[in-house]
Design an enzyme around this catalytic site. Structure first.
Site, PDB file in Angstrom:
ATOM      1  N   TYR A 189     -23.607  42.463 -44.105  1.00  0.00           N
ATOM      2  CA  TYR A 189     -23.504  42.579 -45.574  1.00  0.00           C
ATOM      3  C   TYR A 189     -22.108  43.069 -45.958  1.00  0.00           C
ATOM      4  O   TYR A 189     -21.457  42.502 -46.841  1.00  0.00           O
ATOM      5  CB  TYR A 189     -24.587  43.528 -46.078  1.00  0.00           C
ATOM      6  CG  TYR A 189     -24.698  43.622 -47.586  1.00  0.00           C
ATOM      7  CD1 TYR A 189     -25.255  42.591 -48.332  1.00  0.00           C
ATOM      8  CD2 TYR A 189     -24.244  44.754 -48.263  1.00  0.00           C
ATOM      9  CE1 TYR A 189     -25.362  42.685 -49.716  1.00  0.00           C
ATOM     10  CE2 TYR A 189     -24.352  44.857 -49.643  1.00  0.00           C
ATOM     11  CZ  TYR A 189     -24.912  43.819 -50.368  1.00  0.00           C
ATOM     12  OH  TYR A 189     -25.004  43.911 -51.740  1.00  0.00           O
ATOM     13  N   CYS A 190     -21.633  44.124 -45.279  1.00  0.00           N
ATOM     14  CA  CYS A 190     -20.279  44.643 -45.563  1.00  0.00           C
ATOM     15  C   CYS A 190     -19.239  43.551 -45.320  1.00  0.00           C
ATOM     16  O   CYS A 190     -18.312  43.369 -46.127  1.00  0.00           O
ATOM     17  CB  CYS A 190     -19.961  45.833 -44.671  1.00  0.00           C
ATOM     18  SG  CYS A 190     -20.871  47.331 -45.085  1.00  0.00           S
ATOM     19  N   SER A 223     -19.599  40.355 -45.460  1.00  0.00           N
ATOM     20  CA  SER A 223     -19.668  39.274 -46.463  1.00  0.00           C
ATOM     21  C   SER A 223     -19.074  39.716 -47.794  1.00  0.00           C
ATOM     22  O   SER A 223     -18.382  38.957 -48.468  1.00  0.00           O
ATOM     23  CB  SER A 223     -21.115  38.811 -46.646  1.00  0.00           C
ATOM     24  OG  SER A 223     -21.894  39.825 -47.259  1.00  0.00           O
TER      25      SER A 223
HETATM   26  N1  LIG Z   1     -29.019  46.295 -56.375  1.00  0.00           N
HETATM   27  C1  LIG Z   1     -27.973  46.942 -55.853  1.00  0.00           C
HETATM   28  O1  LIG Z   1     -28.016  48.159 -55.607  1.00  0.00           O
HETATM   29  C2  LIG Z   1     -26.709  46.194 -55.567  1.00  0.00           C
HETATM   30  C3  LIG Z   1     -25.585  46.945 -55.205  1.00  0.00           C
HETATM   31  C4  LIG Z   1     -24.400  46.297 -54.947  1.00  0.00           C
HETATM   32  C5  LIG Z   1     -24.333  44.922 -55.047  1.00  0.00           C
HETATM   33  N2  LIG Z   1     -25.443  44.210 -55.373  1.00  0.00           N
HETATM   34  C6  LIG Z   1     -25.297  42.763 -55.460  1.00  0.00           C
HETATM   35  O2  LIG Z   1     -25.784  42.347 -56.705  1.00  0.00           O
HETATM   36  C7  LIG Z   1     -26.264  41.010 -56.604  1.00  0.00           C
HETATM   37  C8  LIG Z   1     -27.674  40.936 -57.198  1.00  0.00           C
HETATM   38  O3  LIG Z   1     -28.516  41.758 -56.406  1.00  0.00           O
HETATM   39  P1  LIG Z   1     -29.916  42.313 -56.932  1.00  0.00           P
HETATM   40  O4  LIG Z   1     -29.967  43.728 -56.552  1.00  0.00           O
HETATM   41  O5  LIG Z   1     -30.133  41.907 -58.321  1.00  0.00           O
HETATM   42  O6  LIG Z   1     -30.914  41.540 -55.946  1.00  0.00           O
HETATM   43  P2  LIG Z   1     -32.171  40.595 -56.201  1.00  0.00           P
HETATM   44  O7  LIG Z   1     -33.013  41.122 -57.307  1.00  0.00           O
HETATM   45  O8  LIG Z   1     -32.781  40.415 -54.870  1.00  0.00           O
HETATM   46  O9  LIG Z   1     -31.498  39.232 -56.678  1.00  0.00           O
HETATM   47  C9  LIG Z   1     -30.842  38.398 -55.770  1.00  0.00           C
HETATM   48  C10 LIG Z   1     -30.579  37.083 -56.460  1.00  0.00           C
HETATM   49  O10 LIG Z   1     -29.925  36.202 -55.536  1.00  0.00           O
HETATM   50  C11 LIG Z   1     -30.581  34.963 -55.535  1.00  0.00           C
HETATM   51  N3  LIG Z   1     -30.529  34.313 -54.232  1.00  0.00           N
HETATM   52  C12 LIG Z   1     -30.791  34.887 -53.037  1.00  0.00           C
HETATM   53  N4  LIG Z   1     -30.739  33.946 -52.078  1.00  0.00           N
HETATM   54  C13 LIG Z   1     -30.438  32.772 -52.697  1.00  0.00           C
HETATM   55  C14 LIG Z   1     -30.276  31.444 -52.236  1.00  0.00           C
HETATM   56  N5  LIG Z   1     -30.417  31.095 -50.935  1.00  0.00           N
HETATM   57  N6  LIG Z   1     -29.973  30.470 -53.134  1.00  0.00           N
HETATM   58  C15 LIG Z   1     -29.840  30.792 -54.440  1.00  0.00           C
HETATM   59  N7  LIG Z   1     -30.003  32.034 -54.939  1.00  0.00           N
HETATM   60  C16 LIG Z   1     -30.311  33.011 -54.076  1.00  0.00           C
HETATM   61  C17 LIG Z   1     -32.016  35.283 -55.900  1.00  0.00           C
HETATM   62  O11 LIG Z   1     -32.619  34.151 -56.517  1.00  0.00           O
HETATM   63  P3  LIG Z   1     -33.896  33.364 -55.923  1.00  0.00           P
HETATM   64  O12 LIG Z   1     -34.714  34.303 -55.155  1.00  0.00           O
HETATM   65  O13 LIG Z   1     -34.529  32.765 -57.136  1.00  0.00           O
HETATM   66  O14 LIG Z   1     -33.261  32.331 -55.086  1.00  0.00           O
HETATM   67  C18 LIG Z   1     -31.862  36.404 -56.903  1.00  0.00           C
HETATM   68  O15 LIG Z   1     -31.685  35.881 -58.209  1.00  0.00           O
HETATM   69  C19 LIG Z   1     -26.180  40.643 -55.137  1.00  0.00           C
HETATM   70  O16 LIG Z   1     -25.013  39.915 -54.884  1.00  0.00           O
HETATM   71  C20 LIG Z   1     -26.104  41.991 -54.442  1.00  0.00           C
HETATM   72  O17 LIG Z   1     -25.468  41.908 -53.190  1.00  0.00           O
HETATM   73  C21 LIG Z   1     -26.634  44.814 -55.640  1.00  0.00           C
END
Ligand SMILES: NC(=O)c1ccc[n+]([C@@H]2O[C@H](COP(=O)([O-])OP(=O)(O)OC[C@H]3O[C@@H](n4cnc5c(N)ncnc54)[C@H](OP(=O)(O)O)[C@@H]3O)[C@@H](O)[C@H]2O)c1
Length: 257
Positions: A162-163, A165
Site C-alpha cells: 500500500y505504501c 503504491s
Molecule cells: N479511509 C481512510 O482512512 C483513507 C486514508 C488515506 C487514503 N485513503 C484512500 O482514499 C481512497 C478511498 O478510500 P475509502 O476509505 O473511501 O475506501 P472504500 O470505502 O473501500 O472505497 C474504495 C473505492 O475504490 C473502489 N475500487 C476498489 N477497487 C476497485 C476496482 N478494482 N475497480 C474500480 N473501483 C474500485 C471501490 O468501488 P467498488 O467497490 O464499487 O469497485 C470504492 O468506491 C482510497 O484511494 C484510499 O486508499 C483512505
C-alpha cells in the site's frame, strides 16, 4: 475592505458548468467527495464496480447531469474504451479516489497482492490520467486530484505494498504536474490520515490493537469523510489555479511528528 470583499466574492469554489470524473465514487470518501462537488454545481461521471451504489448516489446528488459508469480498474486496457464511450463532452477534471488495501507483513508479501494494490492505486490512476488529459477530453486548463495517503510519506507495519503504491502515485503526480503545466492543467495529491470507511474498517483487516495504535498517532484524533471532501474541493477548485505538484496531508497532525 472593498477590495477584500471583492476577492472573497470571487473565491467561492464554484463548479457550475464543470464536469468531473470520479473513480471510487461508490463508497467511503468518494461518495462524500461527490456530494461536496455536486453541492458546488459540478456534474459528475461516477465510476466504480458497484453499479447499484453508483446509481443510488447519482439519483441522490444535488444538481443535474450526473451519470454513472460501471468500471473495474483491474484491467488498464479496458479503461480507455469505457471512459471514451461514457464521455460526451470535454471535462474540467477528475479525481482518482478508487483504492485497494491489503494488510500483510513483509514475510507474507507476495507479488500478486502487491500488484493488485499497485494496479488500482497507482497504475489505473496513471491510465485514467493518460486517457482523460487527452486534448479532446481536457482542452487546456483543468484540475486533477489523486487521493493518496499519509502512507505515501510514512510507513506502517503490514502496509508495504500500500505504501509503495501511494508513494508511486505521489511521484507520478509530480511528473504529470510538470508535464501538464504548459496546458494549465494542475495535478495534486490529497493524503488523508485515518478516516473510518469500508476500507479502514473492513478491507484492511486491522486488529483492534492495530486500529487503536493508528488512532493514537493522530494528535487531533481521526478524521471524517467530510473533512477530506472539503480539502478535495479546495485542491480541485478553479480558484486555486497556482497550486500544482503538491500533496496536502489532512491527517490531524499524524505526519507532523
Ligand atoms: N479511509 C481512510 O482512512 C483513507 C486514508 C488515506 C487514503 N485513503 C484512500 O482514499 C481512497 C478511498 O478510500 P475509502 O476509505 O473511501 O475506501 P472504500 O470505502 O473501500 O472505497 C474504495 C473505492 O475504490 C473502489 N475500487 C476498489 N477497487 C476497485 C476496482 N478494482 N475497480 C474500480 N473501483 C474500485 C471501490 O468501488 P467498488 O467497490 O464499487 O469497485 C470504492 O468506491 C482510497 O484511494 C484510499 O486508499 C483512505
Amino acid at each position: 475592505v472593498k477590495f477584500l470583499k471583492g476577492v472573497l466574492a470571487v473565491l467561492t469554489d464554484d463548479f457550475t458548468g464543470k464536469t468531473l470524473v470520479l473513480t471510487g465514487a461508490s463508497s467511503g470518501l468518494g461518495q462524500v467527495i461527490a456530494q461536496a462537488l455536486a453541492e458546488r454545481g459540478a456534474s459528475l461521471l461516477l465510476t466504480g464496480r458497484n453499479s447499484d451504489a453508483l446509481e443510488a448516489l447519482a439519483e441522490s446528488l444535488p444538481g443535474s447531469g450526473h451519470r454513472q459508469l460501471s468500471l473495474d480498474l483491474h484491467k488498464s486496457t479496458d479503461i480507455e474504451a469505457a471512459l471514451s464511450s461514457a464521455l460526451t463532452a470535454p471535462i474540467y477534471g477528475f479525481c482518482h479516489c478508487a483504492g485497494s488495501v491489503q494488510t500483510r507483513p513483509l514475510k507474507l508479501s507476495r507479488p500478486a497482492p502487491c500488484l493488485e494494490q499497485m494496479q488500482i492505486n497507482a497504475l489505473a490512476g496513471i491510465e485514467v490520467a493518460r486517457v482523460l488529459t487527452q486534448k479532446q477530453w481536457m482542452p487546456d486548463q483543468g484540475s486533477v486530484l489523486f487521493i493518496s495517503s499519509i502512507y505515501s510519506q510514512v510507513g506502517a507495519p503490514g502496509q508495504i505494498a500500500y505504501c509503495a503504491s501511494k508513494g508511486a502515485l505521489l511521484a507520478a503526480s509530480k511528473a504529470m504536474a510538470v508535464e501538464l503545466a504548459p496546458r494549465q492543467i494542475r495535478v495534486n495529491c490529497l493524503a488523508p490520515g485515518f478516516v473510518a470507511t469500508a476500507m479502514t474498517l473492513q478491507s484492511a483487516k486491522l486488529t483492534e490493537a492495530q486500529l487503536n495504535a493508528i488512532k493514537d498517532k493522530h494528535p487531533l484524533g481521526t478524521g471524517t469523510p467530510e473533512q477530506v471532501a472539503r480539502a478535495a474541493v479546495f485542491l480541485l477548485s478553479p480558484d486555486n489555479h497556482w497550486i500544482t505538484g503538491t500533496e496536502l496531508c489532512i491527517d490531524g497532525g499524524y505526519t507532523a511528528q
